[in-house]
Design an enzyme around this catalytic site. Sequence first.
Site, PDB file in Angstrom:
ATOM      1  N   GLU A  74      23.403  60.387  54.453  1.00  0.00           N
ATOM      2  CA  GLU A  74      24.412  60.814  55.636  1.00  0.00           C
ATOM      3  C   GLU A  74      24.598  62.297  55.496  1.00  0.00           C
ATOM      4  O   GLU A  74      24.215  63.231  54.861  1.00  0.00           O
ATOM      5  CB  GLU A  74      25.804  60.040  54.933  1.00  0.00           C
ATOM      6  CG  GLU A  74      26.178  60.487  53.858  1.00  0.00           C
ATOM      7  CD  GLU A  74      27.607  60.079  53.600  1.00  0.00           C
ATOM      8  OE1 GLU A  74      28.404  60.786  54.673  1.00  0.00           O
ATOM      9  OE2 GLU A  74      28.310  59.710  52.880  1.00  0.00           O
ATOM     10  N   LYS A 105      33.067  63.671  63.079  1.00  0.00           N
ATOM     11  CA  LYS A 105      32.544  62.674  62.295  1.00  0.00           C
ATOM     12  C   LYS A 105      32.445  61.424  62.644  1.00  0.00           C
ATOM     13  O   LYS A 105      33.471  60.820  63.168  1.00  0.00           O
ATOM     14  CB  LYS A 105      33.963  62.529  61.076  1.00  0.00           C
ATOM     15  CG  LYS A 105      33.910  61.581  59.829  1.00  0.00           C
ATOM     16  CD  LYS A 105      34.899  61.762  58.900  1.00  0.00           C
ATOM     17  CE  LYS A 105      35.211  60.408  58.094  1.00  0.00           C
ATOM     18  NZ  LYS A 105      36.376  60.435  57.450  1.00  0.00           N
ATOM     19  N   VAL A 160      29.130  56.685  56.216  1.00  0.00           N
ATOM     20  CA  VAL A 160      28.104  55.345  55.725  1.00  0.00           C
ATOM     21  C   VAL A 160      27.892  54.469  56.664  1.00  0.00           C
ATOM     22  O   VAL A 160      26.729  54.067  57.138  1.00  0.00           O
ATOM     23  CB  VAL A 160      28.965  54.945  54.496  1.00  0.00           C
ATOM     24  CG1 VAL A 160      28.545  53.533  54.102  1.00  0.00           C
ATOM     25  CG2 VAL A 160      29.140  55.746  53.385  1.00  0.00           C
ATOM     26  N   ASP A 171      44.352  48.383  56.920  1.00  0.00           N
ATOM     27  CA  ASP A 171      43.643  49.685  57.261  1.00  0.00           C
ATOM     28  C   ASP A 171      42.311  49.438  56.198  1.00  0.00           C
ATOM     29  O   ASP A 171      42.063  49.840  54.967  1.00  0.00           O
ATOM     30  CB  ASP A 171      44.188  50.971  56.437  1.00  0.00           C
ATOM     31  CG  ASP A 171      43.532  52.242  56.811  1.00  0.00           C
ATOM     32  OD1 ASP A 171      42.418  52.282  57.085  1.00  0.00           O
ATOM     33  OD2 ASP A 171      44.117  53.275  56.471  1.00  0.00           O
ATOM     34  N   SER A 209      38.360  50.252  56.183  1.00  0.00           N
ATOM     35  CA  SER A 209      37.271  51.549  56.540  1.00  0.00           C
ATOM     36  C   SER A 209      36.142  50.466  57.368  1.00  0.00           C
ATOM     37  O   SER A 209      35.430  49.422  56.965  1.00  0.00           O
ATOM     38  CB  SER A 209      36.544  52.142  55.431  1.00  0.00           C
ATOM     39  OG  SER A 209      35.296  52.822  55.745  1.00  0.00           O
ATOM     40  N   ALA A 210      35.730  51.158  58.542  1.00  0.00           N
ATOM     41  CA  ALA A 210      34.582  50.625  59.294  1.00  0.00           C
ATOM     42  C   ALA A 210      33.203  50.518  58.496  1.00  0.00           C
ATOM     43  O   ALA A 210      32.370  49.894  58.572  1.00  0.00           O
ATOM     44  CB  ALA A 210      34.130  51.591  60.362  1.00  0.00           C
ATOM     45  N   ASP A 211      33.120  51.127  57.193  1.00  0.00           N
ATOM     46  CA  ASP A 211      32.215  51.364  56.414  1.00  0.00           C
ATOM     47  C   ASP A 211      31.912  49.743  56.015  1.00  0.00           C
ATOM     48  O   ASP A 211      30.771  49.088  55.967  1.00  0.00           O
ATOM     49  CB  ASP A 211      32.386  52.015  55.092  1.00  0.00           C
ATOM     50  CG  ASP A 211      32.213  53.599  55.455  1.00  0.00           C
ATOM     51  OD1 ASP A 211      31.748  53.923  56.593  1.00  0.00           O
ATOM     52  OD2 ASP A 211      32.433  54.219  54.504  1.00  0.00           O
ATOM     53  N   LYS A 225      36.483  55.289  45.770  1.00  0.00           N
ATOM     54  CA  LYS A 225      37.563  55.974  45.153  1.00  0.00           C
ATOM     55  C   LYS A 225      38.776  55.114  44.581  1.00  0.00           C
ATOM     56  O   LYS A 225      39.104  54.250  45.380  1.00  0.00           O
ATOM     57  CB  LYS A 225      38.088  57.259  45.923  1.00  0.00           C
ATOM     58  CG  LYS A 225      36.969  58.455  45.848  1.00  0.00           C
ATOM     59  CD  LYS A 225      37.710  59.666  46.131  1.00  0.00           C
ATOM     60  CE  LYS A 225      37.952  59.427  47.831  1.00  0.00           C
ATOM     61  NZ  LYS A 225      36.716  58.866  48.654  1.00  0.00           N
TER      62      LYS A 225
END
Length: 303
Positions: free
Chosen positions: A25, A88, A108, A138, A140-142, A159
């Site tokens: 990435e 991003k 990602v 919330d 992440s789209a990952d 994390k």
Amino acid sequence: MPPPLKVSPLVQEALDAEQAVVALESTLITHGLPYPLNVETALAMEAALREAGAIPATMAVLQGEIAVGLSPEQIEALAQSPPGSVRKCSRRDLPIAIALKQDGATTVAGTMIIAEMVGIKVFATGGIGGVHRGQPFDVSADLLEFGRSPVAVVSSGAKSILDLPLTLEVLETQGAPVLGYRTDNLPAFYSAHTDLPVDQRVESAAEAAAIIRAAEALGARHGLLIAVPVPPEKELSAAVAEAAIAAATQEAEAAGIGGKDITPFVLGRVADLTGGASREANIALLINNARVAGEIAAALSRG
Ligand code: PSU
Ligand code: MN
């Protein structure tokens, strides 16, 4: 109409010959690490996976064109780009960057989409996005990309500021297996240990490759997470990492930083708060993950 796409000749030849290729990435270059550590780390990741027998395919959007297999000069230019000049790019951002002919760095999720598009099966990165603590919506789209793009993502978990148990639940819902590379538990990025079990421990690149092949044979439309702990000599204690992340996140909140700016902000502040130790851990795990991904891609290509 396919999207504007340029694959480097080296990467295209390797793909045509069914040789090992690993996707990388570019958000970690533009938003994750400061110059010149960003370019040094990106090139060190490429070298590590080459040494393992694979061809690197670093990805970005360059003036609206998807680029797969950036040259060292292109990586250097991205690394030197002024803050805020490169978009991003997660899934939602790719069409905007392409239509507006912008420069974009792939997250990602963005990298998984492009890897699938060109037929790359293995991808190395540092940490994936997750579910935020206290904000279970919330996500992440990952994580959702793991349910959509059949790519094996080699990373050191997520994390610890994220809600790791909920992150694993979403991966389960998306149908993505979580493999622990020589570990029984999900690593927490800067630190190696959590009390969260992975779905299956694997001891070798060959064992990981066998599971990727089985998913392929099933016609899987989902990805796999291969979780590799940070190298022990650079690991932060869970308490130190947690304290720095918690402080940085509070600062972000107080400063009104939100959305896609949170992760880069937190990464930078944690590095300041740990006197650079978190950055050393970050770089060490990135290079190590690239090597492991190279070995898995090589094992896959041996069939
Ligand atoms: N975690 C890190 N370093 C990073 C990222 C995550 O430790 O550079 C980047 C990756 O590109 C990841 C993205 O896909 O941030 C997740 O962003 P968000 O939290 O906005 O979904
Ligand atoms: Mn988010």
